[in-house]
Design a protein around this motif. Structure first.
Motif, PDB file in Angstrom:
ATOM      1  N   LYS A  60      -4.506   3.030 -11.190  1.00 56.73           N
ATOM      2  CA  LYS A  60      -4.821   1.612 -10.955  1.00 56.73           C
ATOM      3  C   LYS A  60      -4.658   1.269  -9.475  1.00 56.73           C
ATOM      4  O   LYS A  60      -5.525   0.593  -8.876  1.00 56.73           O
ATOM      5  CB  LYS A  60      -3.894   0.743 -11.797  1.00 56.73           C
ATOM      6  N   THR A  61      -3.572   1.749  -8.860  1.00 59.99           N
ATOM      7  CA  THR A  61      -3.340   1.482  -7.431  1.00 59.99           C
ATOM      8  C   THR A  61      -4.421   2.144  -6.579  1.00 59.99           C
ATOM      9  O   THR A  61      -4.905   1.549  -5.594  1.00 59.99           O
ATOM     10  CB  THR A  61      -1.954   2.004  -7.016  1.00 59.99           C
ATOM     11  N   ARG A  62      -4.822   3.364  -6.941  1.00 56.43           N
ATOM     12  CA  ARG A  62      -5.893   4.050  -6.216  1.00 56.43           C
ATOM     13  C   ARG A  62      -7.196   3.252  -6.292  1.00 56.43           C
ATOM     14  O   ARG A  62      -7.918   3.112  -5.293  1.00 56.43           O
ATOM     15  CB  ARG A  62      -6.116   5.455  -6.786  1.00 56.43           C
ATOM     16  N   GLU A  68     -10.138  -2.118  -1.632  1.00 55.91           N
ATOM     17  CA  GLU A  68      -9.681  -2.694  -0.373  1.00 55.91           C
ATOM     18  C   GLU A  68     -10.331  -1.985   0.810  1.00 55.91           C
ATOM     19  O   GLU A  68     -10.706  -2.632   1.813  1.00 55.91           O
ATOM     20  CB  GLU A  68      -8.154  -2.604  -0.294  1.00 55.91           C
ATOM     21  N   LEU A  69     -10.487  -0.668   0.732  1.00 58.43           N
ATOM     22  CA  LEU A  69     -11.129   0.078   1.818  1.00 58.43           C
ATOM     23  C   LEU A  69     -12.587  -0.336   1.975  1.00 58.43           C
ATOM     24  O   LEU A  69     -13.092  -0.474   3.115  1.00 58.43           O
ATOM     25  CB  LEU A  69     -11.032   1.575   1.547  1.00 58.43           C
ATOM     26  N   ARG A  70     -13.275  -0.532   0.886  1.00 58.21           N
ATOM     27  CA  ARG A  70     -14.666  -0.978   0.987  1.00 58.21           C
ATOM     28  C   ARG A  70     -14.753  -2.365   1.625  1.00 58.21           C
ATOM     29  O   ARG A  70     -15.641  -2.628   2.454  1.00 58.21           O
ATOM     30  CB  ARG A  70     -15.306  -0.991  -0.407  1.00 58.21           C
ATOM     31  N   LEU A 105      -5.640  -0.716  10.041  1.00 58.15           N
ATOM     32  CA  LEU A 105      -5.359  -0.979   8.634  1.00 58.15           C
ATOM     33  C   LEU A 105      -6.156  -0.042   7.731  1.00 58.15           C
ATOM     34  O   LEU A 105      -5.650   0.441   6.718  1.00 58.15           O
ATOM     35  CB  LEU A 105      -5.691  -2.437   8.299  1.00 58.15           C
ATOM     36  N   HIS A 106      -7.402   0.232   8.152  1.00 57.91           N
ATOM     37  CA  HIS A 106      -8.262   1.114   7.370  1.00 57.91           C
ATOM     38  C   HIS A 106      -7.672   2.535   7.326  1.00 57.91           C
ATOM     39  O   HIS A 106      -7.647   3.181   6.267  1.00 57.91           O
ATOM     40  CB  HIS A 106      -9.670   1.126   7.989  1.00 57.91           C
ATOM     41  N   GLU A 112      -2.624   6.239   2.782  1.00 59.84           N
ATOM     42  CA  GLU A 112      -1.939   5.879   1.547  1.00 59.84           C
ATOM     43  C   GLU A 112      -2.721   6.365   0.332  1.00 59.84           C
ATOM     44  O   GLU A 112      -2.150   6.886  -0.629  1.00 59.84           O
ATOM     45  CB  GLU A 112      -1.755   4.362   1.489  1.00 59.84           C
ATOM     46  N   LEU A 113      -4.051   6.228   0.407  1.00 59.89           N
ATOM     47  CA  LEU A 113      -4.896   6.683  -0.698  1.00 59.89           C
ATOM     48  C   LEU A 113      -4.821   8.199  -0.848  1.00 59.89           C
ATOM     49  O   LEU A 113      -4.775   8.717  -1.970  1.00 59.89           O
ATOM     50  CB  LEU A 113      -6.345   6.245  -0.449  1.00 59.89           C
ATOM     51  N   GLU A 114      -4.770   8.916   0.269  1.00 62.52           N
ATOM     52  CA  GLU A 114      -4.674  10.369   0.204  1.00 62.52           C
ATOM     53  C   GLU A 114      -3.345  10.804  -0.416  1.00 62.52           C
ATOM     54  O   GLU A 114      -3.312  11.709  -1.257  1.00 62.52           O
ATOM     55  CB  GLU A 114      -4.813  10.963   1.607  1.00 62.52           C
ATOM     56  N   ARG A 115      -2.247  10.162   0.013  1.00 63.09           N
ATOM     57  CA  ARG A 115      -0.940  10.494  -0.562  1.00 63.09           C
ATOM     58  C   ARG A 115      -0.922  10.209  -2.062  1.00 63.09           C
ATOM     59  O   ARG A 115      -0.414  11.005  -2.855  1.00 63.09           O
ATOM     60  CB  ARG A 115       0.163   9.682   0.136  1.00 63.09           C
TER      61      ARG A 115
END
Length: 259
Positions: A60-62, A68-70, A105-106, A112-115
């Motif tokens: 869900k967080t991913r 958010e990245l988009r 921020l990106h 964070e997404l990779e981790r």
């Protein structure tokens, strides 16, 4: 009931108690083994539930991070358009700062997404391993449960038969003697001991000479001053072989000593 008869009953009772104790130990081990596997299966199921819930939160967080990245990518594009339309140095500097902050921020969100992606992958591997282990444990339980239950039923039946036989022997013994036997048995698994040479065969301590001479008359039982077992006299093996006594003496003198 003569002393000789009481000796035979005590020896039979002690032998039965050894058998019953051994059966109870086997029952405990088999029940413990089966329950141990069941407990392990429950622990694995609980771990799987927790890990799957954690993985669901990670996913869900991913998903939220990807959205958010988009959105940040779109904001960066708008900031670039703003930079292209800037009419003076102040507007240019402001647009550039905005782009730099958005890019930072990106990058942070990408890291964070990779981790999180790596952690989710490890969680999936752990879940797969736990699930495989759980299936193995469940299979082992199902494979051994029937045989273990049959073995337990047989042991319980044998134990009940021994206890019934024991009740018959107990009824033959004088109540004070049985109570003394039970009191000692709470402290020592084997509550009786023989002597034929003035030495307790339970603890191998030498008895007082007067006590031994009294015991040779076989008028009453004594208690070993050292180990407190019920003590009784039986003729020495050599004398029994000459016809001086019969089976109780032979059985007691050849029995292994028990501490």
């Amino acid at each position: 009931m003569s002393i000789r008869d009481q000796i035979a009953s005590l020896e039979a009772l002690a032998s039965l108690d050894v058998d019953v104790r051994r059966m109870e130990e086997q029952i405990g081990k088999q029940r413990g083994s089966l329950e141990g596997m069941r407990a392990e299966a429950r622990d694995l199921e609980a771990r799987l539930k927790t890990d799957r819930e954690t993985l669901a939160m990670m996913d869900k967080t991913r998903s939220e991070l990807q959205i958010e990245l988009r959105q940040m990518t779109q904001q960066i594009e708008r900031s670039r358009e703003k930079l292209a339309r800037s009419r003076n140095e102040r507007e240019t500097n402001a647009a550039q700062r905005e782009i730099e902050e958005l890019r930072k921020l990106h990058r942070d969100r990408e890291e964070e997404l990779e981790r999180l992606t790596n952690a989710a992958e490890e969680a999936r591997k752990s879940i797969d391993a736990t699930d495989t282990k759980l299936k193995g444990v469940v299979g082992a339980v199902e494979g051994t449960q029937e045989g273990t239950m049959q073995s337990l039923e047989q042991l319980e039946a044998n134990r009940a038969a021994r206890l019934q036989e024991r009740d018959g022997i107990v009824k033959k013994l004088p109540v004070p003697l049985y109570r003394r036997y039970e009191s000692i048995r709470t402290k020592r698994p084997y509550a009786i001991a023989a002597t034929h040479d003035g030495t307790c065969q339970g603890c191998h301590m030498t008895l007082p000479p007067m006590m031994f001479q009294t015991m040779k008359r076989q008028d009453a039982f004594e208690q070993c001053p050292s180990c407190r077992r019920i003590l009784y006299y039986v003729p020495a093996p050599s004398r029994a072989a000459e016809g001086g006594d019969d089976e109780p003496g032979k059985q007691s003198s050849s029995s292994p000593s028990r501490a």
